[in-house]
Scaffold this active site. Structure first.
Site, PDB file in Angstrom:
ATOM      1  N   CYS A  12       0.818  -1.215   0.000  1.00 26.44           N
ATOM      2  CA  CYS A  12       0.000   0.000   0.000  1.00 26.44           C
ATOM      3  C   CYS A  12       0.858   1.274   0.000  1.00 26.44           C
ATOM      4  CB  CYS A  12      -0.924   0.016   1.215  1.00 26.44           C
ATOM      5  SG  CYS A  12      -1.941   1.514   1.300  1.00 26.44           S
ATOM      6  N   VAL A  50      -6.246   0.381   4.905  1.00 26.00           N
ATOM      7  CA  VAL A  50      -5.037   0.824   5.593  1.00 26.00           C
ATOM      8  C   VAL A  50      -4.564   2.113   4.925  1.00 26.00           C
ATOM      9  CG1 VAL A  50      -4.299  -1.458   6.367  1.00 26.00           C
ATOM     10  CG2 VAL A  50      -3.646  -0.686   4.081  1.00 26.00           C
ATOM     11  N   GLU A  96      -6.994   7.042   7.350  1.00 19.98           N
ATOM     12  CA  GLU A  96      -6.673   7.912   6.220  1.00 19.98           C
ATOM     13  C   GLU A  96      -5.262   8.499   6.384  1.00 19.98           C
ATOM     14  OE1 GLU A  96      -8.528   8.730   3.146  1.00 19.98           O
ATOM     15  OE2 GLU A  96      -9.169   6.781   3.899  1.00 19.98           O
ATOM     16  N   SER A  97      -4.437   8.279   5.347  1.00 18.68           N
ATOM     17  CA  SER A  97      -3.029   8.667   5.427  1.00 18.68           C
ATOM     18  C   SER A  97      -2.836  10.165   5.618  1.00 18.68           C
ATOM     19  CB  SER A  97      -2.287   8.200   4.176  1.00 18.68           C
ATOM     20  OG  SER A  97      -2.807   8.818   3.009  1.00 18.68           O
TER      21      SER A  97
END
Length: 227
Positions: A14, A54, A71-72
């Site tokens: 990811c 993820v 949420e990145s």
């Protein structure tokens, strides 16, 4: 925040997880990683991930309570606001807003990348390849003398684009994509990011093999392309 313990819930491929891992390393923040198989998501993961995706960052507070961030972009903003170490966002509000815009642009590139790597025929492959070349051309026009997006300082924009370029490190061993042939500044930026310790350590040693297996499992046209 010195007693806070952080766990990054991850997947090996990811790119959004990589953003968070790079930010954590650049900040010098200790953290642990826990990997999940997204093809067979465990119940514990689904219980704490509202979107079933993820990365997640589990923040264990002093009292022992776990707070889960998802949420990145949210995770990276939290790290920037709470953790010591190098600043990864500009202090000037206007410049910071521009950086956030280019972070979103990086996410749009990832959408095209998904279509590119999973394309099953030459027509879709070429369409996505051309879309990527067009977007990287826009980035080329934005870059200065480097080595990073904003010059000498590493930023969250760099953390976003490093995982994008990593895909092509693997793609280039399979077939030339030509994505950066006419983009000298993007090429130099890509090289600088690949040499960064935080970028190298954001994935496991078998990342390339895992990505190639992903391509095989999706019957990717990239595996059949010769040019």
């Amino acid at each position: 925040m010195s007693n806070v313990k952080l766990t990054l819930i991850s997947h090996h491929l990811c790119p959004y997880v990589q953003r968070a891992a790079i930010a954590l390393t650049e900040k010098g923040v200790p953290f642990t990683r826990r990997y999940v198989h997204l093809a067979a998501k465990p119940d514990w993961f689904l219980a704490i991930s509202p979107l079933g995706k993820v990365p997640l960052l589990i923040v264990k507070q002093d009292g022992g309570t776990d707070i889960v961030l998802f949420e990145s972009a949210v995770i990276c903003e939290y790290l920037e606001e709470t953790q010591p170490g190098a600043r990864l966002h500009p202090t000037d509000p206007l410049t910071r807003a521009r950086h956030r815009g280019w972070i979103e642009f990086g996410s749009s590139i990832l959408s095209d990348l998904w279509g590119f790597e999973t394309a099953k025929d030459s027509e879709n492959y070429e369409a996505k390849r051309n879309a990527l070349i067009d977007k990287f051309g826009r980035v080329e026009a934005e870059l200065g003398d480097g080595p990073f997006f904003a010059g000498s300082a590493f930023s969250l924009v760099d953390a976003v684009f490093a995982p994008i370029f990593r895909y092509f490190d693997v793609f280039d061993t399979i077939a030339p994509t030509g994505a950066f042939d006419a983009l000298p500044r993007v090429t130099a930026w890509r090289k600088a990011l690949a040499a960064r310790q935080s970028v190298r350590e954001a994935v496991t040693h078998d990342y390339a093999d895992r990505l190639k297996t992903f391509l095989k499992n999706h019957d990717a046209w990239l595996l059949k392309a010769t040019a």
